[in-house]
Design a protein around this motif. Structure first.
Motif, PDB file in Angstrom:
ATOM      1  N   CYS A  12     -29.423  37.392  45.856  1.00 25.46           N
ATOM      2  CA  CYS A  12     -28.078  36.890  46.184  1.00 25.46           C
ATOM      3  C   CYS A  12     -28.161  35.887  47.338  1.00 25.46           C
ATOM      4  N   CYS A  69     -26.478  37.904  50.636  1.00 26.78           N
ATOM      5  CA  CYS A  69     -27.047  39.123  51.225  1.00 26.78           C
ATOM      6  C   CYS A  69     -28.503  39.358  50.831  1.00 26.78           C
ATOM      7  N   CYS A  80     -24.027  38.191  44.407  1.00 21.30           N
ATOM      8  CA  CYS A  80     -23.905  39.538  43.836  1.00 21.30           C
ATOM      9  C   CYS A  80     -22.422  39.937  43.799  1.00 21.30           C
ATOM     10  N   CYS A  91     -20.902  40.707  47.307  1.00 15.93           N
ATOM     11  CA  CYS A  91     -20.554  39.535  48.123  1.00 15.93           C
ATOM     12  C   CYS A  91     -19.334  38.819  47.562  1.00 15.93           C
TER      13      CYS A  91
HETATM   14 ZN   LIG Z   1     -24.793  39.590  47.924  1.00 19.02          ZN
END
Ligand SMILES: [Zn+2]
Ligand code: SF4
Ligand SMILES: [Zn+2]
Length: 313
Positions: A282, A285, A294, A297
């Motif tokens: 991602c 993160c 993701c 997020c």
């Molecule tokens: Zn993420």
């Protein structure tokens, strides 16, 4: 009139298990539940003798029964370790009772209990998210964040497995919901054991997936486990409730139907589910995801955007 006898020991029976055509006394019923869990664990090779297992404990009947059964099985595996994990999503007036029940049960079983909250992991509560974001049902946001929270929690405590209390009814409902929603990928990918061959995620196991929901409730009642009965205020699973009603009606007429439905799902997963999935990390993160961002997020970014918008008067 002679009382119905237990099919196993001949004493007075208190429960008729239609799907197996047997009657059971309380003692044999409890033992049969524990045996079924042991059978599921070994059939699907869920656990190893040295596992440190993070048990996801919500405070409901399933997760507390799971904790209690695993603690019994643990006596045969002295090198294994159990830690109870409760995720506090930040649902006012609901989670507190569940947390104290989870804590009390863990304490009585001599198992360490840890609480991880959305607030501390994601800097936001579920209540706030569902106030701002209404595109999806609350349970969808909750599910995505809770999965991540459990993963983070398990990594933090150094656990090598995550066990959850999903039961047979949950699993069959989810399978059917996946079909109804067009989630075929998910239908074949999920199962009693989720292991990432590339070890990007901690393996997840569902030791209660062979047990009927109502039998777990009965087991919990017989063993004196106190569990939460108040439903979550965000609970809005209209379609799942309908699916549950249909399945219960079918099971009533045709005992064992949930079992056969679930084994069909498992066969389908065996046939189709063994494909490697390509994942990226991602962009925000760094966690693994099939897209650029993701799901976690995406929710959090959207939440921040909405937070910055001026409030309507
Ligand atoms: Zn993420
Ligand atoms: S009912 Fe939905 S919102 Fe409530 S705790 Fe469960 S998944 Fe989360
Ligand atoms: Zn008996």
């Amino acid at each position: 009139v002679r009382a119905v006898q237990c099919s196993f020991c001949g004493t007075a029976a208190f429960y008729r298990r239609e799907y197996e055509g047997v009657s059971l006394c309380q003692k044999c019923f409890k033992r049969s539940i524990e045996d079924k869990v042991r059978f599921t664990i070994s059939k699907h090779k869920m656990l190893s003798p040295r596992d440190h297992i993070a048990v996801a404990v919500s405070g409901g009947k399933d997760s507390l029964s799971l904790l209690s059964i695993l603690s019994k099985l643990k006596t045969k595996f002295p090198l294994s370790k159990l830690t109870a994990i409760t995720i506090d999503e930040g649902i006012q007036g609901y989670r507190d009772e569940a947390i104290s029940l989870a804590k009390a049960t863990a304490e009585s079983l001599n198992i360490e209990h840890r609480i991880f909250s959305f607030r501390e992991l994601f800097q936001v509560t579920l209540d706030k998210i569902v106030k701002r974001q209404t595109k999806l049902a609350p349970c969808s946001y909750c599910g995505v964040l809770r999965r991540r929270a459990l993963e983070k929690a398990a990594r933090t405590i150094g656990a090598g497995k995550i066990a959850s209390g999903h039961n047979l009814d949950d699993e069959v409902q989810t399978a059917l919901l996946n079909i109804l929603h067009g989630g075929v990928e998910r239908l074949v990918r999920t199962g009693p054991v989720l292991v990432d061959p590339e070890q990007r995620f901690i393996p997840r196991v569902k030791p209660l997936c062979g047990l009927y929901e109502r039998e777990i409730a009965l087991y919990g009642y017989l063993t004196g486990i106190e569990f939460q009965r108040t439903p979550c205020p965000h609970r809005n699973r209209a379609l799942r409730n309908d699916v549950r009603d249909v399945l219960n009606a079918l099971e009533e007429k045709h005992p064992g139907l949930k079992y056969t439905a679930y084994s069909s799902k498992l066969k389908l997963s065996d046939l189709l589910g063994d494909r490697k999935i390509h994942l990226n990390s991602c962009k925000i993160c760094g966690e693994w995801t099939g897209r650029d961002l993701c799901e976690v997020c995406k929710i959090l970014v959207q939440n921040q955007k909405l937070e910055c918008l001026p409030r309507e008067a």
